[in-house]
Design a protein around this motif. Structure first.
Motif, PDB file in Angstrom:
ATOM      1  N   VAL A   1       0.850  -1.198   0.000  1.00  0.00           N
ATOM      2  CA  VAL A   1       0.000   0.000   0.000  1.00  0.00           C
ATOM      3  C   VAL A   1       0.886   1.248   0.000  1.00  0.00           C
ATOM      4  CG1 VAL A   1      -1.850   1.251   1.186  1.00  0.00           C
ATOM      5  CG2 VAL A   1      -1.770  -1.259   1.273  1.00  0.00           C
ATOM      6  N   GLY A   2       0.754   2.063  -1.052  1.00  0.00           N
ATOM      7  CA  GLY A   2       1.555   3.278  -1.169  1.00  0.00           C
ATOM      8  C   GLY A   2       0.901   4.461  -0.469  1.00  0.00           C
ATOM      9  N   GLY A   3       1.399   5.648  -0.783  1.00  0.00           N
ATOM     10  CA  GLY A   3       0.840   6.870  -0.191  1.00  0.00           C
ATOM     11  C   GLY A   3       1.890   7.909   0.151  1.00  0.00           C
ATOM     12  N   LEU A   4       3.143   7.463   0.386  1.00  0.00           N
ATOM     13  CA  LEU A   4       4.205   8.415   0.702  1.00  0.00           C
ATOM     14  C   LEU A   4       4.625   9.160  -0.567  1.00  0.00           C
ATOM     15  CD1 LEU A   4       6.331   9.601   2.672  1.00  0.00           C
ATOM     16  CD2 LEU A   4       7.793   7.635   2.128  1.00  0.00           C
ATOM     17  N   GLN A   5       4.711  10.478  -0.453  1.00  0.00           N
ATOM     18  CA  GLN A   5       5.132  11.317  -1.580  1.00  0.00           C
ATOM     19  C   GLN A   5       6.157  12.352  -1.111  1.00  0.00           C
ATOM     20  OE1 GLN A   5       1.418  13.122  -2.911  1.00  0.00           O
ATOM     21  NE2 GLN A   5       1.095  11.496  -4.421  1.00  0.00           N
ATOM     22  N   LEU A   6       7.076  12.715  -2.027  1.00  0.00           N
ATOM     23  CA  LEU A   6       8.023  13.787  -1.719  1.00  0.00           C
ATOM     24  C   LEU A   6       7.879  14.875  -2.764  1.00  0.00           C
ATOM     25  CD1 LEU A   6      10.943  13.815  -3.629  1.00  0.00           C
ATOM     26  CD2 LEU A   6      10.869  11.488  -2.772  1.00  0.00           C
ATOM     27  N   LEU A   7       8.261  16.080  -2.385  1.00  0.00           N
ATOM     28  CA  LEU A   7       8.161  17.223  -3.292  1.00  0.00           C
ATOM     29  C   LEU A   7       9.490  17.390  -4.024  1.00  0.00           C
ATOM     30  CD1 LEU A   7       6.151  19.473  -4.100  1.00  0.00           C
ATOM     31  CD2 LEU A   7       7.234  20.919  -2.381  1.00  0.00           C
ATOM     32  N   LYS A   8       9.462  17.229  -5.357  1.00  0.00           N
ATOM     33  CA  LYS A   8      10.679  17.389  -6.161  1.00  0.00           C
ATOM     34  C   LYS A   8      10.380  18.315  -7.341  1.00  0.00           C
ATOM     35  CE  LYS A   8      14.220  14.909  -8.786  1.00  0.00           C
ATOM     36  NZ  LYS A   8      15.240  15.941  -8.565  1.00  0.00           N
ATOM     37  N   ASP A   9      11.159  19.372  -7.426  1.00  0.00           N
ATOM     38  CA  ASP A   9      11.000  20.345  -8.524  1.00  0.00           C
ATOM     39  C   ASP A   9       9.548  20.811  -8.653  1.00  0.00           C
ATOM     40  OD1 ASP A   9      13.714  19.890  -9.052  1.00  0.00           O
ATOM     41  OD2 ASP A   9      13.250  18.235 -10.411  1.00  0.00           O
ATOM     42  N   GLY A  10       8.923  21.049  -7.500  1.00  0.00           N
ATOM     43  CA  GLY A  10       7.563  21.594  -7.490  1.00  0.00           C
ATOM     44  C   GLY A  10       6.460  20.579  -7.735  1.00  0.00           C
ATOM     45  N   GLU A  11       6.819  19.287  -7.873  1.00  0.00           N
ATOM     46  CA  GLU A  11       5.801  18.252  -8.109  1.00  0.00           C
ATOM     47  C   GLU A  11       5.867  17.175  -7.039  1.00  0.00           C
ATOM     48  OE1 GLU A  11       5.675  16.507 -12.018  1.00  0.00           O
ATOM     49  OE2 GLU A  11       6.307  18.386 -12.951  1.00  0.00           O
ATOM     50  N   TRP A  12       4.698  16.618  -6.681  1.00  0.00           N
ATOM     51  CA  TRP A  12       4.661  15.516  -5.719  1.00  0.00           C
ATOM     52  C   TRP A  12       4.960  14.203  -6.446  1.00  0.00           C
ATOM     53  CZ3 TRP A  12       5.034  16.374  -0.781  1.00  0.00           C
ATOM     54  CH2 TRP A  12       4.585  17.595  -0.263  1.00  0.00           C
ATOM     55  N   VAL A  13       5.967  13.491  -5.939  1.00  0.00           N
ATOM     56  CA  VAL A  13       6.439  12.246  -6.560  1.00  0.00           C
ATOM     57  C   VAL A  13       6.198  11.092  -5.585  1.00  0.00           C
ATOM     58  CG1 VAL A  13       8.476  11.041  -7.464  1.00  0.00           C
ATOM     59  CG2 VAL A  13       8.250  13.526  -7.784  1.00  0.00           C
ATOM     60  N   ASN A  14       5.654   9.976  -6.090  1.00  0.00           N
ATOM     61  CA  ASN A  14       5.412   8.810  -5.231  1.00  0.00           C
ATOM     62  C   ASN A  14       6.724   8.128  -4.855  1.00  0.00           C
ATOM     63  OD1 ASN A  14       2.565   8.981  -5.275  1.00  0.00           O
ATOM     64  ND2 ASN A  14       2.524   8.024  -7.290  1.00  0.00           N
ATOM     65  N   VAL A  15       6.824   7.719  -3.582  1.00  0.00           N
ATOM     66  CA  VAL A  15       7.924   6.855  -3.149  1.00  0.00           C
ATOM     67  C   VAL A  15       7.401   5.427  -3.288  1.00  0.00           C
ATOM     68  CG1 VAL A  15       9.440   6.187  -1.234  1.00  0.00           C
ATOM     69  CG2 VAL A  15       8.802   8.606  -1.555  1.00  0.00           C
ATOM     70  N   PRO A  16       7.886   4.677  -4.257  1.00  0.00           N
ATOM     71  CA  PRO A  16       7.251   3.387  -4.566  1.00  0.00           C
ATOM     72  C   PRO A  16       7.426   2.351  -3.465  1.00  0.00           C
ATOM     73  CG  PRO A  16       9.271   3.681  -5.858  1.00  0.00           C
ATOM     74  CD  PRO A  16       9.041   4.964  -5.131  1.00  0.00           C
ATOM     75  N   PRO A  17       6.357   1.640  -3.099  1.00  0.00           N
ATOM     76  CA  PRO A  17       6.509   0.524  -2.164  1.00  0.00           C
ATOM     77  C   PRO A  17       7.386  -0.547  -2.822  1.00  0.00           C
ATOM     78  CG  PRO A  17       4.184   1.070  -2.479  1.00  0.00           C
ATOM     79  CD  PRO A  17       4.962   1.791  -3.533  1.00  0.00           C
ATOM     80  N   LEU A  18       8.376  -1.027  -2.104  1.00  0.00           N
ATOM     81  CA  LEU A  18       9.304  -2.018  -2.639  1.00  0.00           C
ATOM     82  C   LEU A  18       9.634  -2.987  -1.516  1.00  0.00           C
ATOM     83  CD1 LEU A  18      11.084  -2.804  -5.086  1.00  0.00           C
ATOM     84  CD2 LEU A  18      12.822  -1.220  -4.223  1.00  0.00           C
ATOM     85  N   ARG A  19       9.208  -4.240  -1.692  1.00  0.00           N
ATOM     86  CA  ARG A  19       9.357  -5.220  -0.602  1.00  0.00           C
ATOM     87  C   ARG A  19      10.812  -5.316  -0.135  1.00  0.00           C
ATOM     88  NH1 ARG A  19       6.556  -8.749   2.073  1.00  0.00           N
ATOM     89  NH2 ARG A  19       4.655  -8.598   0.867  1.00  0.00           N
ATOM     90  N   HIS A  20      10.976  -5.293   1.185  1.00  0.00           N
ATOM     91  CA  HIS A  20      12.272  -5.466   1.868  1.00  0.00           C
ATOM     92  C   HIS A  20      13.237  -4.290   1.699  1.00  0.00           C
ATOM     93  CE1 HIS A  20      11.219  -9.960   1.402  1.00  0.00           C
ATOM     94  NE2 HIS A  20      10.839  -9.540   2.608  1.00  0.00           N
ATOM     95  N   SER A  21      12.747  -3.186   1.142  1.00  0.00           N
ATOM     96  CA  SER A  21      13.631  -2.016   1.061  1.00  0.00           C
ATOM     97  C   SER A  21      13.518  -1.208   2.356  1.00  0.00           C
ATOM     98  CB  SER A  21      13.257  -1.130  -0.123  1.00  0.00           C
ATOM     99  OG  SER A  21      12.058  -0.419   0.152  1.00  0.00           O
TER     100      SER A  21
END
Length: 310
Positions: free
Chosen positions: A192-212
């Motif tokens: 389940v995703g949902g985390l986002q970061l702001l990069k160059d004025g746009e919200w970018v998803n932090v992809p869910p990646l098992r065991h990361s």
């Protein structure tokens, strides 16, 4: 847009070390966030933590969250809510002293694995800080030493669950903010995703990646690196389907640690005049942060500068 950086730490031990260090440098310089794989924490151990964390939420936290939603009238919101978050959390303190024994409702097994997990994350945090030193041209151990107060660093974990939300357009899972501390190590839900970061004025998803483990940089690293590394605004978007697990561990300076830009990273002219970043005691910064967490960070730095010159 460039792809979210994922670093295979295994490659630091072979011929691809230089290229991997370059990837870490780029992630720190341009993203403030990256994910690491093959980080030395056994994957079956992470599966166990995920299972026990979700079990604990179901058994001990879910009903409490439902009662909170009812008491705050958060079902079927019509207007946007900007003063609270759609999350269920508890906090564990590891350093300088653990509070693990005082947290109610944790099974002995859960306490044991979380204690072990904290030790592994502490080791990983210190390993990453030394890799940052190498990329920054600082002596090995500089950042770890910079974080040390009289009792060493501060280290704690925020365990969160973000339950399904019927109105994600009206309330955030977690409002946008930068992290106040040093280096943050996040074990997030693999599905389940949902985390986002702001990069160059746009919200970018932090992809869910098992065991990361997701790494992000806090305000203190921005100060110590004199702005070469930046803390980055991020948020959690509530989801209509699926509960999202988040275990964020914060390796921060000791409360009495004095934070200031590394002299080796100051430009000559900055050494002679007042630099971009202030010198302050970490605890003083945290007192200010507690009041203005969800506001932009620059006024915090200015306020600490004003205190320093008062």
């Amino acid at each position: 847009m460039a792809k979210f950086p994922v670093i295979n730490m295994e490659k630091l031990n072979g011929e691809e070390r230089a290229a991997t260090m370059e990837l870490i440098k780029d992630a720190c310089d341009n993203w403030g966030f990256f994910e690491v794989l093959n980080h030395g924490i056994p994957y079956d151990f992470m599966d166990k933590i995920e299972s026990l964390t979700k079990e604990h939420y179901k058994k001990c936290m879910e009903q409490r969250f439902k009662e909170l939603v009812a008491s705050k009238a958060l079902e079927g919101l019509q207007a946007e809510v900007t003063d609270m978050d759609w999350e269920s959390t508890f906090y564990l303190r590891h350093l300088p002293e653990s509070n693990m024994a005082e947290i109610p409702d944790l099974t002995d097994e859960y306490r044991k694995v979380m204690k072990e997990f904290a030790l592994k994350l502490e080791k990983l945090a210190e390993e990453l800080l030394d890799l940052f030193c190498e990329n920054l041209g600082l002596e090995k151990g500089y950042l770890k030493k910079a974080f040390y107060g009289a009792k060493g660093p501060t280290f704690g974990t925020k365990v969160s669950n973000y339950p399904p939300c019927p109105t994600p357009d009206k309330i955030k899972g977690l409002r946008a903010h930068t992290d106040a501390g040093g280096i943050i190590l996040l074990f997030q839900d693999p599905q389940v995703g949902g985390l986002q970061l702001l990069k160059d004025g746009e919200w970018v998803n932090v992809p869910p990646l098992r065991h990361s483990i997701v790494i992000n940089l806090g305000d203190q690293l921005e100060v110590i690196t004199n702005g070469q590394y930046k803390s980055v605004e991020h948020r959690v978007i509530a989801q209509t389907d699926g509960a999202r697990m988040s275990i964020a561990s914060f390796y921060n300076p000791g409360s009495d640690a004095v934070i200031y830009p590394a002299p080796a990273l100051l430009e000559k002219e900055e050494e002679e005049k007042e630099g971009l970043y202030p010198k302050f005691v970490f605890e003083d910064y945290m007192k200010l942060y507690a009041l203005v967490k969800f506001q932009v960070k620059e006024p915090r730095f200015e306020a600490m500068k004003a205190i320093a010159t008062a």
